[in-house]
Design a protein around this motif. Structure first.
Motif, PDB file in Angstrom:
ATOM      1  N   ASP A 294      31.294  92.448  47.789  1.00  0.00           N
ATOM      2  CA  ASP A 294      31.901  91.650  46.593  1.00  0.00           C
ATOM      3  C   ASP A 294      33.585  92.049  46.502  1.00  0.00           C
ATOM      4  N   LYS A 295      33.850  93.181  46.848  1.00  0.00           N
ATOM      5  CA  LYS A 295      35.068  93.899  47.027  1.00  0.00           C
ATOM      6  C   LYS A 295      35.832  93.187  48.151  1.00  0.00           C
ATOM      7  N   MET A 296      35.130  92.886  49.336  1.00  0.00           N
ATOM      8  CA  MET A 296      35.765  92.436  50.414  1.00  0.00           C
ATOM      9  C   MET A 296      36.123  90.900  50.294  1.00  0.00           C
ATOM     10  N   VAL A 297      35.396  90.239  49.924  1.00  0.00           N
ATOM     11  CA  VAL A 297      35.517  88.590  49.613  1.00  0.00           C
ATOM     12  C   VAL A 297      36.752  88.570  48.468  1.00  0.00           C
ATOM     13  N   ALA A 298      36.894  89.538  47.709  1.00  0.00           N
ATOM     14  CA  ALA A 298      38.280  89.388  46.718  1.00  0.00           C
ATOM     15  C   ALA A 298      39.407  89.933  47.393  1.00  0.00           C
ATOM     16  N   ALA A 299      39.230  90.903  48.351  1.00  0.00           N
ATOM     17  CA  ALA A 299      40.517  91.381  49.038  1.00  0.00           C
ATOM     18  C   ALA A 299      40.951  90.160  49.942  1.00  0.00           C
ATOM     19  N   TRP A 313      16.475  86.918  35.381  1.00  0.00           N
ATOM     20  CA  TRP A 313      15.539  88.053  35.524  1.00  0.00           C
ATOM     21  C   TRP A 313      15.262  88.331  37.037  1.00  0.00           C
ATOM     22  N   ASP A 314      16.149  88.317  37.644  1.00  0.00           N
ATOM     23  CA  ASP A 314      16.075  88.723  39.096  1.00  0.00           C
ATOM     24  C   ASP A 314      15.633  90.030  39.535  1.00  0.00           C
ATOM     25  N   GLN A 315      14.563  90.317  39.918  1.00  0.00           N
ATOM     26  CA  GLN A 315      13.892  91.752  39.900  1.00  0.00           C
ATOM     27  C   GLN A 315      14.575  92.336  41.254  1.00  0.00           C
ATOM     28  N   GLU A 316      15.316  91.710  42.196  1.00  0.00           N
ATOM     29  CA  GLU A 316      15.689  92.541  43.422  1.00  0.00           C
ATOM     30  C   GLU A 316      17.485  92.219  43.540  1.00  0.00           C
ATOM     31  N   ASP A 317      17.964  91.321  43.538  1.00  0.00           N
ATOM     32  CA  ASP A 317      19.350  91.025  43.410  1.00  0.00           C
ATOM     33  C   ASP A 317      20.037  90.594  42.479  1.00  0.00           C
ATOM     34  N   ILE A 318      20.216  91.225  41.179  1.00  0.00           N
ATOM     35  CA  ILE A 318      20.624  90.751  39.968  1.00  0.00           C
ATOM     36  C   ILE A 318      22.074  91.062  39.859  1.00  0.00           C
ATOM     37  N   TYR A 319      22.706  91.797  40.820  1.00  0.00           N
ATOM     38  CA  TYR A 319      23.959  92.286  40.771  1.00  0.00           C
ATOM     39  C   TYR A 319      24.975  91.507  41.683  1.00  0.00           C
ATOM     40  N   GLY A 320      24.572  90.976  42.621  1.00  0.00           N
ATOM     41  CA  GLY A 320      25.350  90.206  43.728  1.00  0.00           C
ATOM     42  C   GLY A 320      26.082  89.184  43.252  1.00  0.00           C
ATOM     43  N   ALA A 321      25.647  88.191  42.978  1.00  0.00           N
ATOM     44  CA  ALA A 321      26.249  86.764  42.678  1.00  0.00           C
ATOM     45  C   ALA A 321      27.462  86.938  41.475  1.00  0.00           C
ATOM     46  N   VAL A 322      26.975  87.582  40.426  1.00  0.00           N
ATOM     47  CA  VAL A 322      27.856  87.559  39.322  1.00  0.00           C
ATOM     48  C   VAL A 322      29.055  88.680  39.684  1.00  0.00           C
ATOM     49  N   HIS A 323      28.771  89.523  40.316  1.00  0.00           N
ATOM     50  CA  HIS A 323      30.017  90.679  40.789  1.00  0.00           C
ATOM     51  C   HIS A 323      30.944  89.935  41.654  1.00  0.00           C
ATOM     52  N   ALA A 324      30.319  89.434  42.646  1.00  0.00           N
ATOM     53  CA  ALA A 324      31.113  88.712  43.665  1.00  0.00           C
ATOM     54  C   ALA A 324      31.962  87.761  42.936  1.00  0.00           C
ATOM     55  N   TRP A 325      31.444  86.950  42.004  1.00  0.00           N
ATOM     56  CA  TRP A 325      32.020  85.708  41.355  1.00  0.00           C
ATOM     57  C   TRP A 325      33.198  86.418  40.665  1.00  0.00           C
ATOM     58  N   SER A 335      39.183  78.769  40.800  1.00  0.00           N
ATOM     59  CA  SER A 335      38.895  77.202  40.776  1.00  0.00           C
ATOM     60  C   SER A 335      37.924  76.576  42.092  1.00  0.00           C
ATOM     61  N   ASN A 336      37.696  77.302  43.060  1.00  0.00           N
ATOM     62  CA  ASN A 336      36.675  76.901  43.983  1.00  0.00           C
ATOM     63  C   ASN A 336      35.494  77.801  43.994  1.00  0.00           C
ATOM     64  N   ASN A 337      35.091  78.984  43.067  1.00  0.00           N
ATOM     65  CA  ASN A 337      33.897  79.601  42.920  1.00  0.00           C
ATOM     66  C   ASN A 337      33.489  79.373  41.356  1.00  0.00           C
ATOM     67  N   PHE A 407      30.411  76.219  30.950  1.00  0.00           N
ATOM     68  CA  PHE A 407      31.533  77.084  30.283  1.00  0.00           C
ATOM     69  C   PHE A 407      32.781  76.721  31.183  1.00  0.00           C
ATOM     70  N   ALA A 408      33.720  76.225  30.660  1.00  0.00           N
ATOM     71  CA  ALA A 408      35.081  76.014  31.291  1.00  0.00           C
ATOM     72  C   ALA A 408      35.811  77.280  31.627  1.00  0.00           C
ATOM     73  N   ASP A 409      35.518  78.168  30.704  1.00  0.00           N
ATOM     74  CA  ASP A 409      36.124  79.572  31.077  1.00  0.00           C
ATOM     75  C   ASP A 409      35.022  80.621  30.703  1.00  0.00           C
ATOM     76  N   TRP A 410      34.178  81.173  31.617  1.00  0.00           N
ATOM     77  CA  TRP A 410      33.361  82.329  31.467  1.00  0.00           C
ATOM     78  C   TRP A 410      34.037  83.634  31.701  1.00  0.00           C
ATOM     79  N   LYS A 411      34.282  84.388  30.452  1.00  0.00           N
ATOM     80  CA  LYS A 411      34.786  85.732  30.648  1.00  0.00           C
ATOM     81  C   LYS A 411      34.112  86.776  31.259  1.00  0.00           C
ATOM     82  N   ILE A 412      34.902  87.572  32.210  1.00  0.00           N
ATOM     83  CA  ILE A 412      34.368  88.336  33.395  1.00  0.00           C
ATOM     84  C   ILE A 412      34.049  89.667  32.269  1.00  0.00           C
TER      85      ILE A 412
END
Length: 643
Positions: A294-299, A313-325, A335-337, A407-412
């Motif tokens: 997640d830090k690499m794609v942002a860098a 309720w993702d019982q295995e990978d509940i972290y990845g998508a939201v943190h990368a986004w 704009s493209n994510n 949501f036009a603007d979802w807050k991190i």
């Protein structure tokens, strides 16, 4: 005549026809009767005139000469079609498991909606697994300090796409990538240096940081089921078995084994290089930091339009998508994510989505989303003339409203207004701070709190998928579980974002875990679905290992008897607590055997804790005053919209 005498007469009346006996005359042997060679032809070709596709197995060369096994399914008569690529350690051949003449019936459920004649489907074994050459490395690190070679899953994706656009003549030279879990990780790796032909991607529940919250650990607590995964995934090139079990109940199996390391050593895991690397790095050191994708794609952000998906309720990978986004949005690439969180368990987006355990939806949420959003999103970038499919910045399902919110603007996280809901005296919970006090329980590692009602069989896929929506009444009356709840709500409370657990606690031990659950308590009488009366539905929960309260990379003992702060993020949600319901916060010190037991005595490496290290501890949760324990909620005011 007796039956026995009849049987004797019948047997003695049989003709003598064995070779060499009187009356046996063999016929003439002709050349076609003589067996020579193998009955298996060298090149069996199944007639495929009735098939509406052509299936090819090819070996695609990488830049270092290693060849990767790839399955390509091309609709018959295809011309100028885009390609959909998935790279996997789970057997590329298994994605088209059915020998059907119809492409839609030949592929697995996740690809049925793609197999409509408009896409060329491609699946590839990552290097070292199943049909691919080379050495397999679990979630192979990017080229750099942890990987001194000249290849990784970024270069392998680049080389694969380059070969496909040059050699699949039926294609239009455009590629999209998709995949869930480990396969979502391979998509994310491709984004670190995307091939020019890669036009759109969808990482679904991707693994991005194995220590912080995807698969291997959660905030430092180790997930015991990984021992099975390590063996099945890395003991053989194909699909292996997990750890054998003595008993039916995994709670008892892991409890009797002792520490995670003891269970692993008893089953030979020290033979596995990946296991040895994991247990050598129990803290968040450079080994894990340098693999935080997640830090690499942002860098190094790409311009590839990407839809990041996961289940609430993702019982295995509940972290990845939201943190990368979130990392990409913070880097200025919103704009493209796009972020999507659906009402699903892990990878349910690729299956049916009518319900999640006892929660029922008004339709097949997964299939509708694939057809109405994912495929049109890919079409617009891959197919000439396809209509544009504008996506909001974020789409999250509200389970209580049974609908998607856009949501036009979802807050991190970190950029939200948070409202504390405080623990109060007499097991109360409310938005007003109460007088100082505390509540205590004894946490006993010999009696850890189960994550499901026992027994918990090792092979419990259906219960494992839905454990995050398990009715928490099965533990609510345990003396080592504290349950705080509000009065009955008179108006809706809507939260949009990531709740933050902010717990102040004392313990008589020198280490300990804290599990915090945010729960929706249904009314005792619930006419809409009587079985849900009184149901205690987890909305967001996670675990935190106390030794990391000051630093994830530099753990330290907990000073016995002194109040310490434990502040950690819970999974992101979009949820409405309805009038007539209550909000509950539960706190406990184990969640077994999802996570390994904390011995509650500080040891250098919990993987190798000794039996004598596991000791009872009295845990006191503080509330009110200067140590006002609370869960910080991202409450939004929707009063104008009505309840």
């Amino acid at each position: 005549m007796s039956p026995r005498l009849a049987a004797i007469i019948a047997v003695t009346a049989l003709p003598l026809i064995a070779a060499g006996q009187p009356g046996y005359t063999p016929g003439k042997v002709t050349p076609d009767m003589v067996q020579t060679g193998s009955d298996i032809p060298k090149d069996w070709q199944q007639p495929q005139e009735a098939f509406d596709y052509v299936k090819k197995d090819v070996m695609i060369p990488m830049r270092d000469g290693v060849k990767l096994h790839t399955v390509i399914m091309i609709p018959k008569g295809a011309h100028n079609l885009p390609m959909l690529l998935e790279r996997t350690p789970y057997n590329a051949s298994g994605f088209a498991p059915n020998n059907s003449p119809h492409m839609k019936d030949a592929v697995w459920s996740g690809d049925t909606d793609w197999a409509d004649g408009r896409y060329i489907l491609v699946w590839q074994d990552v290097r070292g697994k199943y049909g691919s050459e080379g050495d397999y490395v679990m979630t192979r690190p990017p080229r750099g300090p942890l990987n001194p070679s000249k290849t990784d899953d970024t270069t392998d994706a680049w080389d694969t796409i380059d070969w496909l656009v040059k050699n699949v003549k039926q294609s239009n030279g455009r590629v999209g990538m998709i995949g869930s879990s480990y396969d979502g990780w391979t998509v994310t790796m491709a984004l670190l240096d995307p091939h020019p032909a890669l036009k759109v991607t969808a990482p679904e529940s991707p693994m991005v940081d194995g220590w912080m919250g995807d698969d291997w650990f959660h905030n430092g607590a180790f997930r015991l089921g990984n021992l099975d995964f390590f063996v099945s995934q890395s003991s053989v090139k194909g699909g292996g078995e997990g750890i054998p079990r003595e008993g039916y109940d995994d709670y008892e199996n892991f409890l009797e084994a002792g520490s995670a390391g003891a269970m692993a050593q008893a089953n030979g895991l020290e033979q596995l290089p990946w296991y040895n690397r994991v247990v050598a790095h129990p803290a968040y050191d450079a080994f894990w930091q340098l693999q935080a994708v997640d830090k690499m794609v942002a860098a190094k952000p790409s311009n590839v339009p990407t839809m990041w998906l996961q289940g609430m309720w993702d019982q295995e990978d509940i972290y990845g998508a939201v943190h990368a986004w979130e990392a990409l949005k913070k880097a200025g690439y919103a704009s493209n994510n796009h972020l999507v969180i659906g009402p699903w368990w892990h990878s349910q987006i690729n299956r049916e989505g009518w319900n999640l355990g006892p929660l029922k939806w008004s339709g097949d949420t997964a299939r509708k989303f694939r057809k109405n959003w994912i495929i049109p999103f890919f079409d617009q970038y891959l197919i000439d003339g396809a209509p544009a499919k504008p996506l909001p910045q974020a789409m999250l399902y509200d389970p209580q409203a049974d609908k998607w919110d856009q949501f036009a603007d979802w807050k991190i996280a970190g950029n939200q207004t948070l409202t504390p809901i405080y623990l109060q005296a007499d097991m109360g919970l409310g938005f007003g701070q109460a007088a100082a006090g505390s509540d205590s329980y004894v946490s006993d590692p010999a009696r850890p709190i189960p994550y499901l009602a026992r027994p918990i069989p090792a092979d419990n896929e259906s219960r494992w998928r839905t454990w995050l929506v398990q009715d928490q009444r099965f533990v609510a009356n345990r003396a080592d579980v504290l349950s705080y709840q509000t009065p009955v709500l008179t108006k809706s409370v809507t939260i949009e974002g990531a709740p933050i657990a902010n717990i102040f606690a004392r313990t008589t031990g020198t280490d300990g875990d804290f599990v915090v659950k945010l729960i929706d308590v249904y009314p005792q009488t619930y006419p809409e679905d009587p079985k849900m009366g009184g149901y205690q539905l987890p909305v967001s929960l996670d675990i935190f290992r106390g030794r990391y309260r000051k630093s994830y990379s530099d753990p330290s003992p907990i000073p016995a008897g002194k109040v310490q702060q434990y502040k950690f993020r819970l999974p992101t949600v979009n949820y409405t607590f309805k009038p007539g319901h209550r909000i509950m916060v539960q706190i406990q010190s184990s969640l077994f055997p999802v996570y390994d037991r904390n011995p509650q005595t500080y040891v250098q490496n919990i993987f190798f804790a000794k039996p004598d290290d596991y000791r009872k501890a009295t845990v006191s949760i503080e509330h009110g005053g200067a140590a006002a324990s609370a869960v910080l909620l991202p409450v939004v005011d929707k009063s104008g919209a009505g309840d």
